[in-house]
Design an enzyme around this catalytic site. Structure first.
Site, PDB file in Angstrom:
ATOM      1  CG  HIS A  55      -1.808  -1.170   1.344  1.00 42.00           C
ATOM      2  ND1 HIS A  55      -3.101  -1.163   0.858  1.00 42.00           N
ATOM      3  CD2 HIS A  55      -1.619  -2.401   1.890  1.00 42.00           C
ATOM      4  CE1 HIS A  55      -3.668  -2.334   1.102  1.00 42.00           C
ATOM      5  NE2 HIS A  55      -2.784  -3.109   1.724  1.00 42.00           N
ATOM      6  CG  PHE A  56       4.058   2.048  -2.557  1.00 43.36           C
ATOM      7  CD1 PHE A  56       4.435   1.374  -1.408  1.00 43.36           C
ATOM      8  CD2 PHE A  56       4.860   1.923  -3.678  1.00 43.36           C
ATOM      9  CE1 PHE A  56       5.582   0.587  -1.375  1.00 43.36           C
ATOM     10  CE2 PHE A  56       6.016   1.139  -3.646  1.00 43.36           C
ATOM     11  CZ  PHE A  56       6.371   0.471  -2.500  1.00 43.36           C
ATOM     12  CG  HIS A 171      -8.693  -8.445   3.818  1.00 42.38           C
ATOM     13  ND1 HIS A 171      -7.856  -7.455   4.274  1.00 42.38           N
ATOM     14  CD2 HIS A 171      -9.293  -8.933   4.915  1.00 42.38           C
ATOM     15  CE1 HIS A 171      -7.951  -7.356   5.595  1.00 42.38           C
ATOM     16  NE2 HIS A 171      -8.834  -8.252   6.011  1.00 42.38           N
ATOM     17  CG  HIS A 222      -3.379 -10.056   4.549  1.00 44.95           C
ATOM     18  ND1 HIS A 222      -4.644 -10.573   4.752  1.00 44.95           N
ATOM     19  CD2 HIS A 222      -3.559  -8.802   4.071  1.00 44.95           C
ATOM     20  CE1 HIS A 222      -5.542  -9.680   4.413  1.00 44.95           C
ATOM     21  NE2 HIS A 222      -4.899  -8.587   3.996  1.00 44.95           N
ATOM     22  CG  ASP A 290      -1.059  -5.940   4.388  1.00 40.87           C
ATOM     23  OD1 ASP A 290      -1.362  -5.010   3.631  1.00 40.87           O
ATOM     24  OD2 ASP A 290      -1.789  -6.303   5.333  1.00 40.87           O
TER      25      ASP A 290
END
Length: 427
Positions: A55-56, A171, A222, A290
């Site tokens: 997540h940038f 997710h 994840h 993540d």
């Protein structure tokens, strides 16, 4: 042509690797002709990590991370390809939003993919016209933001993705199985008590059941429990685990406080150990970070008000390499290579990435496995400047190459980044 000489590969062989002018690997062998780029002198040479979950934060939250800062952190950690998730602001749910994000991504030092998101307002027609890496992280039953969807929309997304031959990353947590009684607590462990292990397992089982028959390729993001991993594998899906679920547990929460809040949350020490067993024995397909940075000020709130997420793109490969060199673990350099590079490249259809082979992109990471360093947040390159792994030992890169271009280097002692342009791996 340039040659990295006398490098030890993950399988123990010592080889030269020759890089062509187009940035691809021309040959892997012994005594290869060409200009010496580096005499590795027995150092370990690995394919660059393909981190399929970051997540940038751009667009929308550049104070937390940018494509520039995040990709510098990636390069310094041996990550040569990143895949950004869609829950930015605005979310990547339309072709217009995709184009805006890709304009920002061109500031990256490393190669990248961009996932498309699924909401009630998504525009699949325009999204699938773009070079999507995958759909997802698709949130089921619970969301971090406004990305949650119901079963009917999930099935529609799966069918559209299958038609477009695009993987779907899920997710999986079922909010109906969260423990509302835990909300009476305010200790650091309350978040883990609230988001139960059962909520993950049941959501994974439901996700693969819905996907069955659609023809969609499902990848579970994840997974934090051995039950979640097993449910994914039993259902024919691939799965990833994060470094924080492999190296941290609920036993660490007294020290971490709200800096240890993430989704899914940290689990028991017994479940953490069981994940490591599945990493070693080959059950787990991928390690992805993540990477979800927040500022220190944002994390310094109550357990119910602090944002979820921790940084990790710079420390994942160093942590795994340090574990693999430890005689007390059964983890090998070959296994690290597979879960960080070869497997994600295979699962997500990147034939140019993930291996040190003739014809592949020269995405390469050179490390000295005999040299470990303590992880310090202030030395990392993410904008948030903290880490949940403070004080852990890591084996950090000496140099990182993307398509034959050296993007990070400290072989001479001084650290430097060399400007280059990352590319969308789907173009």
């Amino acid at each position: 042509m340039r040659v990295i000489r006398n490098a030890e590969l993950a399988d123990g062989r010592t080889r030269d690797v020759r890089i062509a002018d187009d940035g691809r690997i021309d040959a892997v062998g012994e005594d290869l002709d060409g200009e010496t780029l580096v005499d590795a002198d027995g150092m370990l040479l690995l394919p660059g990590m393909v981190d399929v979950h970051v997540h940038f934060r751009q667009p929308g939250d550049a104070h937390k991370e940018t494509w520039s800062s995040g990709s510098r952190s990636a390069a310094a950690g041996g990550v040569t390809t990143v895949v950004d998730q869609p829950n930015t602001d605005p979310p990547t749910t339309t072709g217009e939003a995709f184009d805006a994000k890709e304009d920002l991504a061109r500031n990256a030092l490393v190669d990248y993919g961009i996932n498309g998101g699924v909401t009630e307002e998504w525009d699949p027609d325009s999204l699938f016209e773009r070079p999507l890496f995958a759909l997802g992280e698709v949130f089921l039953a619970d969301s971090t933001g406004d990305m949650g969807i119901d079963t009917e929309l999930f099935e529609t997304a799966l069918e559209r993705a299958a038609d477009a031959d695009v993987p779907v990353t899920v997710h999986a947590e079922d909010a109906d199985l969260f423990d509302e009684g835990a909300r009476e607590r305010d200790d650091a462990d309350a978040w883990s008590a609230y988001r139960t292990a059962e909520a993950e397992q049941i959501a994974v089982e439901d996700a693969v059941a819905v996907a069955d028959g659609t023809g969609a390729q499902v990848h579970v993001a994840h997974t934090s429990t051995p039950e979640g991993v097993d449910a994914a594998k039993d259902g024919g899906a691939t799965c990833e685990v994060t470094p924080h679920h492999l190296f941290l547990s609920r036993d660490d929460l007294d020290a971490l406080g709200t800096f240890g809040r993430m989704n899914p949350p940290l689990r028991s020490e017994e479940r953490r150990a069981a994940l490591v067993e599945r990493l070693v024995d080959g059950t787990i397909d991928v390690v992805a970070t993540d990477h979800a940075p927040h500022t220190r000020e944002e994390k310094q709130a109550s357990i119910w008000d602090a944002p979820s997420g921790v940084p990790g793109v710079e420390t994942a490969l160093p942590l795994l390499l340090a574990a693999a060199r430890d005689d007390d673990t059964a983890l090998t350099f070959e296994r690290v290579r597979d879960v960080t590079a070869a497997n994600p490249a295979d699962i997500f259809g990147l034939p140019q990435k993930g291996r040190i082979e003739e014809g592949r992109d020269a995405d390469l990471v050179l490390v000295d496995p005999d040299e470990t360093e303590p992880i310090r947040g202030e030395r990392l390159h993410s904008k948030c400047s903290w880490t949940p792994f403070e004080g852990f030992e890591g084996v950090f890169p000496k140099t990182t190459l993307v398509r034959g271009n050296r993007v990070y280097d400290r072989l001479g002692g001084a650290e430097s980044f060399l400007p280059t342009a990352g590319q969308n791996v789907r173009r």
